[in-house]
Design an enzyme around this catalytic site. Structure first.
Site, PDB file in Angstrom:
ATOM      1  N   PRO A  42      13.419  29.520 -14.236  1.00  0.00           N
ATOM      2  CA  PRO A  42      13.476  30.406 -13.069  1.00  0.00           C
ATOM      3  C   PRO A  42      14.165  29.784 -11.848  1.00  0.00           C
ATOM      4  O   PRO A  42      13.539  29.506 -10.822  1.00  0.00           O
ATOM      5  CB  PRO A  42      11.994  30.698 -12.799  1.00  0.00           C
ATOM      6  CG  PRO A  42      11.295  29.458 -13.267  1.00  0.00           C
ATOM      7  CD  PRO A  42      12.082  28.993 -14.469  1.00  0.00           C
ATOM      8  N   CYS A  43      15.473  29.610 -11.943  1.00  0.00           N
ATOM      9  CA  CYS A  43      16.227  28.957 -10.881  1.00  0.00           C
ATOM     10  C   CYS A  43      16.192  29.751  -9.577  1.00  0.00           C
ATOM     11  O   CYS A  43      16.485  29.191  -8.518  1.00  0.00           O
ATOM     12  CB  CYS A  43      17.655  28.687 -11.334  1.00  0.00           C
ATOM     13  SG  CYS A  43      18.546  30.127 -11.931  1.00  0.00           S
ATOM     14  N   HIS A  44      15.793  31.021  -9.644  1.00  0.00           N
ATOM     15  CA  HIS A  44      15.668  31.793  -8.406  1.00  0.00           C
ATOM     16  C   HIS A  44      14.547  31.244  -7.522  1.00  0.00           C
ATOM     17  O   HIS A  44      14.495  31.539  -6.333  1.00  0.00           O
ATOM     18  CB  HIS A  44      15.430  33.278  -8.717  1.00  0.00           C
ATOM     19  CG  HIS A  44      14.193  33.551  -9.500  1.00  0.00           C
ATOM     20  ND1 HIS A  44      14.158  33.430 -10.884  1.00  0.00           N
ATOM     21  CD2 HIS A  44      12.951  33.914  -9.112  1.00  0.00           C
ATOM     22  CE1 HIS A  44      12.931  33.733 -11.294  1.00  0.00           C
ATOM     23  NE2 HIS A  44      12.183  34.026 -10.242  1.00  0.00           N
TER      24      HIS A  44
END
Length: 174
Positions: free
Chosen positions: A135-137
C-alpha cells in the site's frame, strides 16, 4: 514458467492481477477500462493465461477493500525475485503500515535498513508493482504532504481517495 492474469471491476475501476505459480508479480491501480489494465500489466502478458479462478479469493478481498473493509494483504504470496534487497525490504515495511495510517519516506528507509536513503525509499514506492497489495499510498512526505503516486503525480487524487477510504471519510465513488 506459466504466467496467469485476471482483470476485474472494483468499485474504484478496473484492476489487473498477474502471477506466476510462486505468487503475485504485478497489479494495476484502478483504471477506466480493462484494456488499460491489460497494457499496464506489461510485457509478461504475452503468452499469459487468463485464469479468474486462480485469483478468486484475492479478487474478493480487493473488492472488499474498495468497499471499506480494513483489509491487509501481507499474507498474499508474491514473486519478486528480480527486485533488489532494499526494494524488497521497503515493500515489506510498507505492508506493515496499518490500515488507515501513514508513514514517511524517511521511516520507510529506516525500516528497510538504510535511514539515510529516503529518496531510494521513494524510488522503491515509485517502482512498486503491487499497488494496493503493497500500500504505497500510505507513504507520505515528511511534512505530511502527498508526493508521487501512480507513475508520477497524475494519480494523487486517487492516493487521497484511498487514504480517505481507509479512515472512513470516503463518501462517493470515483
Amino acid at each position: 514458467m506459466t504466467i496467469y492474469y485476471d482483470i476485474f471491476e472494483t468499485p474504484f475501476g478496473w484492476m489487473g492481477l498477474l502471477a506466476s505459480d510462486k505468487g503475485l508479480r504485478n497489479t494495476t491501480l484502478p483504471q477506466n477500462s480493462p484494456d488499460i489494465c491489460y497494457e499496464e500489466l506489461g510485457p509478461e502478458m504475452v503468452g499469459a493465461v487468463q485464469d479468474s479462478d486462480r485469483f478468486d479469493e484475492l479478487r474478493q478481498r480487493i473488492i472488499g477493500y474498495f468497499e471499506g473493509d480494513p483489509e491487509t494483504f501481507e499474507d498474499v504470496p508474491v514473486d519478486l525475485e528480480d527486485a533488489s534487497e532494499f526494494y524488497l525490504a521497503a515493500w515489506k515495511a510498507c505492508q506493515s503500515i496499518p490500515h488507515g495510517e501513514t508513514r514517511t519516506y524517511g521511516w520507510l528507509a529506516d525500516q528497510a535498513g538504510n535511514p539515510r536513503a529516503p529518496r531510494a525509499a521513494g524510488q522503491s514506492m515509485a517502482r512498486n508493482r503491487l499497488a494496493i497489495i503493497v500500500p504505497c499510498h500510505r507513504v507520505v512526505a515528511s511534512d505530511g504532504s502527498l508526493r508521487g503516486f501512480g507513475k508520477g503525480t497524475t494519480q494523487l487524487g486517487l492516493k487521497r481517495k484511498l487514504l480517505n477510504l481507509e479512515v472512513g471519510q470516503f463518501t462517493q465513488q470515483i
